[in-house]
Write a protein that holds these residues in place. Structure first.
Motif, PDB file in Angstrom:
ATOM      1  N   GLU A 170       0.834  -1.201   0.000  1.00  0.00           N
ATOM      2  CA  GLU A 170       0.000   0.000   0.000  1.00  0.00           C
ATOM      3  C   GLU A 170       0.870   1.253   0.000  1.00  0.00           C
ATOM      4  O   GLU A 170       0.617   2.211  -0.749  1.00  0.00           O
ATOM      5  CB  GLU A 170      -0.930  -0.011   1.210  1.00  0.00           C
ATOM      6  N   SER A 171       1.903   1.222   0.839  1.00  0.00           N
ATOM      7  CA  SER A 171       2.818   2.363   0.855  1.00  0.00           C
ATOM      8  C   SER A 171       3.584   2.478  -0.458  1.00  0.00           C
ATOM      9  O   SER A 171       3.848   3.582  -0.947  1.00  0.00           O
ATOM     10  CB  SER A 171       3.793   2.210   2.029  1.00  0.00           C
ATOM     11  N   ALA A 172       3.932   1.316  -1.037  1.00  0.00           N
ATOM     12  CA  ALA A 172       4.640   1.333  -2.313  1.00  0.00           C
ATOM     13  C   ALA A 172       3.758   1.910  -3.418  1.00  0.00           C
ATOM     14  O   ALA A 172       4.227   2.660  -4.290  1.00  0.00           O
ATOM     15  CB  ALA A 172       5.093  -0.079  -2.673  1.00  0.00           C
ATOM     16  N   VAL A 173       2.461   1.565  -3.402  1.00  0.00           N
ATOM     17  CA  VAL A 173       1.533   2.118  -4.389  1.00  0.00           C
ATOM     18  C   VAL A 173       1.414   3.629  -4.225  1.00  0.00           C
ATOM     19  O   VAL A 173       1.411   4.392  -5.204  1.00  0.00           O
ATOM     20  CB  VAL A 173       0.153   1.440  -4.255  1.00  0.00           C
ATOM     21  N   SER A 174       1.343   4.073  -2.974  1.00  0.00           N
ATOM     22  CA  SER A 174       1.284   5.523  -2.726  1.00  0.00           C
ATOM     23  C   SER A 174       2.548   6.207  -3.237  1.00  0.00           C
ATOM     24  O   SER A 174       2.498   7.304  -3.828  1.00  0.00           O
ATOM     25  CB  SER A 174       1.105   5.794  -1.233  1.00  0.00           C
ATOM     26  N   LEU A 175       3.679   5.564  -2.999  1.00  0.00           N
ATOM     27  CA  LEU A 175       4.942   6.119  -3.481  1.00  0.00           C
ATOM     28  C   LEU A 175       4.979   6.151  -5.006  1.00  0.00           C
ATOM     29  O   LEU A 175       5.438   7.138  -5.615  1.00  0.00           O
ATOM     30  CB  LEU A 175       6.097   5.294  -2.931  1.00  0.00           C
ATOM     31  N   ALA A 176       4.469   5.073  -5.643  1.00  0.00           N
ATOM     32  CA  ALA A 176       4.449   5.027  -7.109  1.00  0.00           C
ATOM     33  C   ALA A 176       3.529   6.107  -7.674  1.00  0.00           C
ATOM     34  O   ALA A 176       3.829   6.716  -8.713  1.00  0.00           O
ATOM     35  CB  ALA A 176       4.013   3.639  -7.570  1.00  0.00           C
ATOM     36  N   ARG A 177       2.428   6.354  -7.023  1.00  0.00           N
ATOM     37  CA  ARG A 177       1.527   7.419  -7.467  1.00  0.00           C
ATOM     38  C   ARG A 177       2.211   8.783  -7.368  1.00  0.00           C
ATOM     39  O   ARG A 177       2.060   9.646  -8.255  1.00  0.00           O
ATOM     40  CB  ARG A 177       0.258   7.401  -6.624  1.00  0.00           C
ATOM     41  N   GLU A 178       2.965   8.965  -6.289  1.00  0.00           N
ATOM     42  CA  GLU A 178       3.692  10.226  -6.135  1.00  0.00           C
ATOM     43  C   GLU A 178       4.730  10.382  -7.241  1.00  0.00           C
ATOM     44  O   GLU A 178       4.938  11.482  -7.775  1.00  0.00           O
ATOM     45  CB  GLU A 178       4.358  10.246  -4.764  1.00  0.00           C
ATOM     46  N   ASN A 179       5.377   9.253  -7.617  1.00  0.00           N
ATOM     47  CA  ASN A 179       6.357   9.315  -8.709  1.00  0.00           C
ATOM     48  C   ASN A 179       5.686   9.648 -10.034  1.00  0.00           C
ATOM     49  O   ASN A 179       6.234  10.396 -10.865  1.00  0.00           O
ATOM     50  CB  ASN A 179       7.093   7.983  -8.819  1.00  0.00           C
ATOM     51  N   VAL A 180       4.486   9.069 -10.259  1.00  0.00           N
ATOM     52  CA  VAL A 180       3.759   9.385 -11.488  1.00  0.00           C
ATOM     53  C   VAL A 180       3.437  10.872 -11.541  1.00  0.00           C
ATOM     54  O   VAL A 180       3.627  11.545 -12.570  1.00  0.00           O
ATOM     55  CB  VAL A 180       2.477   8.546 -11.586  1.00  0.00           C
ATOM     56  N   ARG A 181       2.958  11.392 -10.437  1.00  0.00           N
ATOM     57  CA  ARG A 181       2.614  12.813 -10.376  1.00  0.00           C
ATOM     58  C   ARG A 181       3.850  13.675 -10.611  1.00  0.00           C
ATOM     59  O   ARG A 181       3.825  14.652 -11.376  1.00  0.00           O
ATOM     60  CB  ARG A 181       1.997  13.145  -9.020  1.00  0.00           C
ATOM     61  N   PHE A 182       4.964  13.304  -9.973  1.00  0.00           N
ATOM     62  CA  PHE A 182       6.198  14.087 -10.127  1.00  0.00           C
ATOM     63  C   PHE A 182       6.707  14.033 -11.563  1.00  0.00           C
ATOM     64  O   PHE A 182       7.132  15.056 -12.136  1.00  0.00           O
ATOM     65  CB  PHE A 182       7.246  13.566  -9.155  1.00  0.00           C
ATOM     66  N   ASN A 183       6.646  12.827 -12.173  1.00  0.00           N
ATOM     67  CA  ASN A 183       7.117  12.687 -13.550  1.00  0.00           C
ATOM     68  C   ASN A 183       6.222  13.443 -14.519  1.00  0.00           C
ATOM     69  O   ASN A 183       6.691  13.994 -15.535  1.00  0.00           O
ATOM     70  CB  ASN A 183       7.193  11.217 -13.937  1.00  0.00           C
ATOM     71  N   GLN A 184       4.929  13.437 -14.276  1.00  0.00           N
ATOM     72  CA  GLN A 184       4.037  14.224 -15.127  1.00  0.00           C
ATOM     73  C   GLN A 184       4.380  15.710 -15.058  1.00  0.00           C
ATOM     74  O   GLN A 184       4.316  16.422 -16.072  1.00  0.00           O
ATOM     75  CB  GLN A 184       2.587  13.984 -14.691  1.00  0.00           C
ATOM     76  N   THR A 185       4.761  16.165 -13.860  1.00  0.00           N
ATOM     77  CA  THR A 185       5.164  17.566 -13.716  1.00  0.00           C
ATOM     78  C   THR A 185       6.435  17.850 -14.508  1.00  0.00           C
ATOM     79  O   THR A 185       6.569  18.898 -15.167  1.00  0.00           O
ATOM     80  CB  THR A 185       5.377  17.894 -12.228  1.00  0.00           C
ATOM     81  N   LEU A 186       7.375  16.862 -14.467  1.00  0.00           N
ATOM     82  CA  LEU A 186       8.614  17.041 -15.227  1.00  0.00           C
ATOM     83  C   LEU A 186       8.341  17.119 -16.721  1.00  0.00           C
ATOM     84  O   LEU A 186       8.917  17.960 -17.444  1.00  0.00           O
ATOM     85  CB  LEU A 186       9.576  15.885 -14.916  1.00  0.00           C
ATOM     86  N   VAL A 187       7.478  16.223 -17.209  1.00  0.00           N
ATOM     87  CA  VAL A 187       7.160  16.231 -18.640  1.00  0.00           C
ATOM     88  C   VAL A 187       6.454  17.519 -19.019  1.00  0.00           C
ATOM     89  O   VAL A 187       6.702  18.110 -20.087  1.00  0.00           O
ATOM     90  CB  VAL A 187       6.303  15.003 -18.993  1.00  0.00           C
TER      91      VAL A 187
END
Length: 451
Positions: free
Chosen positions: A185-202
């Protein structure tokens, strides 16, 4: 987000010291053990078998007491063998002379009698009370029944100890599945945060679209593992509920991991019930040999009959009777049958004695092996905990570099996967410690059942 994972691991990890034994003092677990010992269907079956043997002992004791039986018979026949009694031939000449002397007919002529052997219109009804005075077979049968109770009691205790171990393993599996859910569950939350961060980078033209796709795929994979962990938890919960005879969908009460205390098991090793069973079997075989020899000894008993016999439907002082007697039954010759049966029982006792020696060595080996496995499990858990701490620090450093634009996403993803894998491995290794601890407790028979 990283600090959240760190706190989760710190709370879920219980420090385990070196040693051969470790026992988790968990009230929720103890409650499930008590419930299982009370409600488990297998325990109930074993308890019924024990109760059956107790009634068998009571039955054996009744053979020492008087026994009263009622029996009746009615016989009626025609024909068959006869005996001729020449009463007329003997008495008629005398009666004729007497009539001539007295000038009367006071002495009539009589017919010869033909009496059949079979009774006609005859009944016999009686109460027979019998009492054994001396019968060695009854004595040894009673002793065998007593020992069979000890044998069955040991069987019940074996089942109880195995059930305690299975409940502990099922409970620990539930804990491990719950921990896996938390980690993923924590890993999924972390992965979602990475998706959000990467979308910001793009969006800011600081990364290509592939980074977002990769992070989204990683999120999908972690979500699938998360769902699988939930299914595994449901299976583990259902098995625990099955052992304690609850509805399979009953919610399992798990004590929080940070409340667990793991300490050395200082209880002494108990006497294994498997040996007690074999010792009882050895005694039963010896008693069976004595029982076989007792068949050659005399049996003395007494009886008394109170009844009535005579022509059917007649009951009076002439038909009533009593009959008292003493019987002696002694087998004089039976072609060495008794000796052969006694020899069989003797050989069975010898075989059981050899089996006891073998099982003692096997149980000692089992206890030593379980102790070594627990030691190895503790060392593996400590290594996994150290590796997890290292992976945490490594991921933290890699995440910092990635956010500063000094690291490729694939390298961050590798650090993330390594951290998640190490977290799950630490959880599994902790479960392995608990499992080995339960196995050692079973091998030592050190669990103390409450009265």
């Amino acid at each position: 987000m990283f600090s959240r994972i760190l706190r989760l691991i710190c709370f879920s990890t219980v420090l385990i010291g070196f040693g051969y034994e470790a026992v988790a003092q968990d009230q929720a677990l103890q409650d499930y053990i008590a419930q299982g010992l009370k409600n488990n269907q297998g325990i109930k079956q074993q308890g019924l078998l024990l109760e059956r043997n107790m009634y068998a002992l009571k039955e054996a004791k009744t053979f020492f007491l008087p026994e009263v039986n009622f029996s009746t018979s009615y016989l009626d026949s025609r024909g068959g063998r006869k005996i001729s009694i020449p009463i007329g031939d003997l008495l008629n000449p005398v009666y004729s002379s007497l009539n001539a002397l007295t000038n009367s007919t006071a002495f009539p002529q009589v017919e010869n009698v033909n009496q059949t052997f079979n009774p006609r219109n005859y009944y016999d009804a009686k109460f027979r009370t019998s009492l054994p005075i001396y019968n060695a077979e009854i004595t040894y049968n009673t002793k065998i029944r007593k020992e069979q109770i000890n044998f069955q009691q040991a069987e019940v205790d074996v089942y109880k100890r195995e059930l305690v171990k299975e409940i502990k393993l099922a409970y620990y599996a539930c804990l491990q599945a719950d921990e896996a859910i938390r980690i993923l569950e924590s890993a999924v939350s972390l992965a979602r945060e990475n998706v959000r961060f990467n979308q910001t980078l793009v969006k800011n033209d600081k990364a290509i679209r592939t980074v977002v796709s990769r992070s989204e795929n990683e999120l999908i994979g972690l979500q699938a593992k998360w769902e699988d962990a939930k299914n595994q938890a449901e299976n583990a919960n259902a098995y625990l509920n099955f052992l304690v005879n609850n509805s399979l969908d009953t919610k399992v009460n798990l004590q929080k991991r940070d409340q667990l205390i793991v300490e050395a098991d200082s209880s002494a090793a108990g006497r294994r019930e498997e040996l007690l069973k074999l010792e009882s079997l050895y005694k039963i075989n010896n008693l069976s040999g004595q029982l076989a020899k007792a068949a050659a000894m005399p049996r003395l008993a007494t009886f008394i009959d109170l009844g009535s016999q005579g022509e059917f439907v007649k009951f009076n002082g002439d038909t009533r009777y009593y009959l008292f007697g003493v019987t002696l039954d002694w087998r004089v010759f039976a072609s060495n049958r008794t000796q052969y049966k006694a020899k069989q029982a003797q050989l069975e006792s010898q075989a059981t004695g050899e089996q006891i020696s073998q099982v003692e060595q096997q149980l000692q080996l089992q206890a030593q092996t379980a102790s070594n496995r627990l030691k190895s499990a503790v060392q593996i858990f400590q290594a996994a905990r150290s590796q997890t701490a290292l992976s945490q620090q490594y991921y933290q450093d890699q995440q910092k570099l990635y956010r500063e634009g000094q690291l490729l996403y694939i390298e961050l993803l590798d650090a993330q996967n390594r951290l998640i894998g190490d977290q799950l491995q630490q959880s599994i290794s902790y479960l392995n410690v608990q499992t080995r601890s339960a196995e050692l407790e079973r091998a030592k028979a050190s669990y103390v059942f409450s009265n």
